[in-house]
Enzyme design. Structure first.
Site, PDB file in Angstrom:
ATOM      1  N   HIS A   1     -22.174  72.484  74.155  1.00  0.00           N
ATOM      2  CA  HIS A   1     -23.079  73.484  73.473  1.00  0.00           C
ATOM      3  C   HIS A   1     -23.683  74.655  74.391  1.00  0.00           C
ATOM      4  O   HIS A   1     -23.765  75.744  73.642  1.00  0.00           O
ATOM      5  CB  HIS A   1     -24.403  72.571  72.831  1.00  0.00           C
ATOM      6  CG  HIS A   1     -23.862  71.841  71.751  1.00  0.00           C
ATOM      7  ND1 HIS A   1     -23.441  70.409  71.888  1.00  0.00           N
ATOM      8  CD2 HIS A   1     -23.798  72.007  70.416  1.00  0.00           C
ATOM      9  CE1 HIS A   1     -23.277  70.019  70.817  1.00  0.00           C
ATOM     10  NE2 HIS A   1     -23.525  70.800  69.888  1.00  0.00           N
TER      11      HIS A   1
ATOM     12  N   ASP B   1     -14.241  72.001  66.731  1.00  0.00           N
ATOM     13  CA  ASP B   1     -15.850  72.076  67.011  1.00  0.00           C
ATOM     14  C   ASP B   1     -16.227  73.568  66.752  1.00  0.00           C
ATOM     15  O   ASP B   1     -15.773  74.391  66.671  1.00  0.00           O
ATOM     16  CB  ASP B   1     -16.377  71.379  68.030  1.00  0.00           C
ATOM     17  CG  ASP B   1     -17.833  70.792  68.150  1.00  0.00           C
ATOM     18  OD1 ASP B   1     -18.439  70.866  67.037  1.00  0.00           O
ATOM     19  OD2 ASP B   1     -17.831  69.690  68.832  1.00  0.00           O
TER      20      ASP B   1
END
Length: 415
Positions: free
Chosen positions: A251, A321
């Site tokens: 992330h 993702d």
């Protein structure tokens, strides 16, 4: 062997030719005329001559028209699954924009969720406005990643589930969760994890993983997946080819795994191999870089990562993702990342922020026009996402594709 003809010498060939011509002329002179054929029918010759000419042959039936795919802009939009931050109604400008664009799916986050009735109205309104079947996705793993906890109640972490329940009990619990999601209008859940991790519960993967043992992770992950499918919700196994070997959070930063392909095959890939064999419909690729694949490139943008997945026999939808995560977005802007992902082999491109959807769509169209992205690759991706949503892949891309249902092809094993 070719037979040789015994011809007379050249001097005698001319005489032979003259004799042959004379014979043919004599035969023609003896050929019957129309009068000879009908000698006893008065006026036969005249009536024969007066017959109308034969009707011309009917023209051949025209060839079936070739299939015409949907416009390129529609196929490009169809591969996008995007979030609608802050939207609570189908009349929200961002919700209307992405639906009108023709995206393949929308992603619901906490900012979209108020009451059950509000979420039902939001999802139903978007589907009513959409010109094509629309996927509605969320991220409900149970445990700490529980986007819909306020409405569905969440549940124990995957690790706790594997420690305290049987695979059959986990399947039943996932079916109950799936029923609550389905009631809200959600038909795609970005869960469960098949990553391996038995380290600290609060690690990057941590207790989001069912187990550090490949067989246990596979048994429980596939039980959770089957339970969602039982309730009519499409499961998504993640994060291929395995995030557990990395302790870096993609992330926010790059993550690198130096394991060889043999090492990955012996551990991290084992649950995914079993998932593909069981018929999972969707696999999510992570943003970790693997030295054994395309060094320096996240798996979500790596051609060799998608080739590896297909080599396992996977026939469903490969989804990235979210492209807004740091491991991708700090190096590539959303439009460029979308082109790289689809070119590499992604069918669906996920971003939690749909405000970039138009630029991503336009970049995909431009990439096809420039030859950077083969049109056939984009068409294949759009066909798979359309089939997953329950639409007609032939009408979209002139390709008849099938996507697995998510129900196990064989009885679930036990851990």
């Amino acid at each position: 062997m070719r037979r040789q003809l015994d011809l007379p010498p050249a001097a005698g060939r001319g005489a032979l030719l003259v004799t042959a011509v004379a014979a043919v002329t004599a035969l023609a002179a003896c050929a019957p005329t129309v009068g000879d054929v009908f000698p006893e029918v008065p006026g036969a010759l005249e009536r024969f001559a007066a017959l109308p000419p034969p009707a011309p042959l009917a023209p051949a039936a025209p060839a079936e028209p070739e299939c015409t795919p949907a416009p390129l802009e529609r196929r490009a939009a169809a591969v996008l699954v995007v979030g609608i931050p802050g939207a609570r109604t189908a009349e929200d400008p961002l919700a209307q924009q992405v639906v009108d664009l023709g995206v393949g799916g929308v992603f619901l986050s906490e900012s979209n969720l108020g009451s059950p009735g509000q979420v039902r109205a939001l999802t139903a309104g978007m589907r009513e406005r959409a010109a094509r079947p629309l996927l509605v996705a969320t991220d409900e793993e149970s445990g700490r990643v529980s986007t819909t906890r306020a409405l569905t109640g969440g549940g124990p972490s995957p690790r706790r589930l594997a420690q305290t329940r049987t695979p059959e009990e986990v399947r039943a619990q996932a079916a109950e969760l799936g029923a609550r999601l389905h009631d809200l209008g959600v038909d795609l859940d970005l869960a469960p994890l098949l990553d391996l991790d038995d380290g600290p519960a609060d690690g990057v993967v941590g207790d989001r993983s069912f187990s550090g043992d490949p067989a246990t992770a596979a048994a429980y992950g596939l039980a959770f997946s089957a339970g969602l499918a039982d309730a009519g919700v499409v499961p998504t196994v993640k994060h291929f080819p395995g995030h557990g070997a990395s302790s870096t959070d993609t992330h926010t930063d790059d993550a690198v795994v130096d394991a060889s392909l043999d090492e990955l095959a012996a551990r991290d890939l084992v649950p995914f191999v079993q998932a593909v064999d069981a018929g999972v419909p969707v696999v999510m690729l992570n943003h970790v870089q693997y030295a054994a694949l395309d060094p320096g490139v996240p798996a979500s943008l790596s051609p060799r990562a998608y080739d590896l997945l297909r080599d396992l026999g996977f026939e469903g939808v490969a989804i990235t993702d979210s492209l807004g995560m740091g491991a991708v977005n700090l190096r590539w802007d959303f439009p460029e990342a979308a082109v790289l992902a689809v070119t590499a082999g992604a069918d669906a491109v996920l971003t939690t922020d749909g405000r970039h959807a138009v630029r991503m769509r336009d970049a995909l169209v431009a990439a096809v026009a420039s030859g950077t992205l083969p049109e056939a690759r984009l068409s294949e991706a759009a066909a798979r996402v359309t089939a997953l949503a329950g639409g007609d892949p032939v009408a979209m891309s002139c390709l008849d594709v099938d996507v697995p249902s998510g129900h196990p092809r064989a009885p679930l094993g036990s851990a």
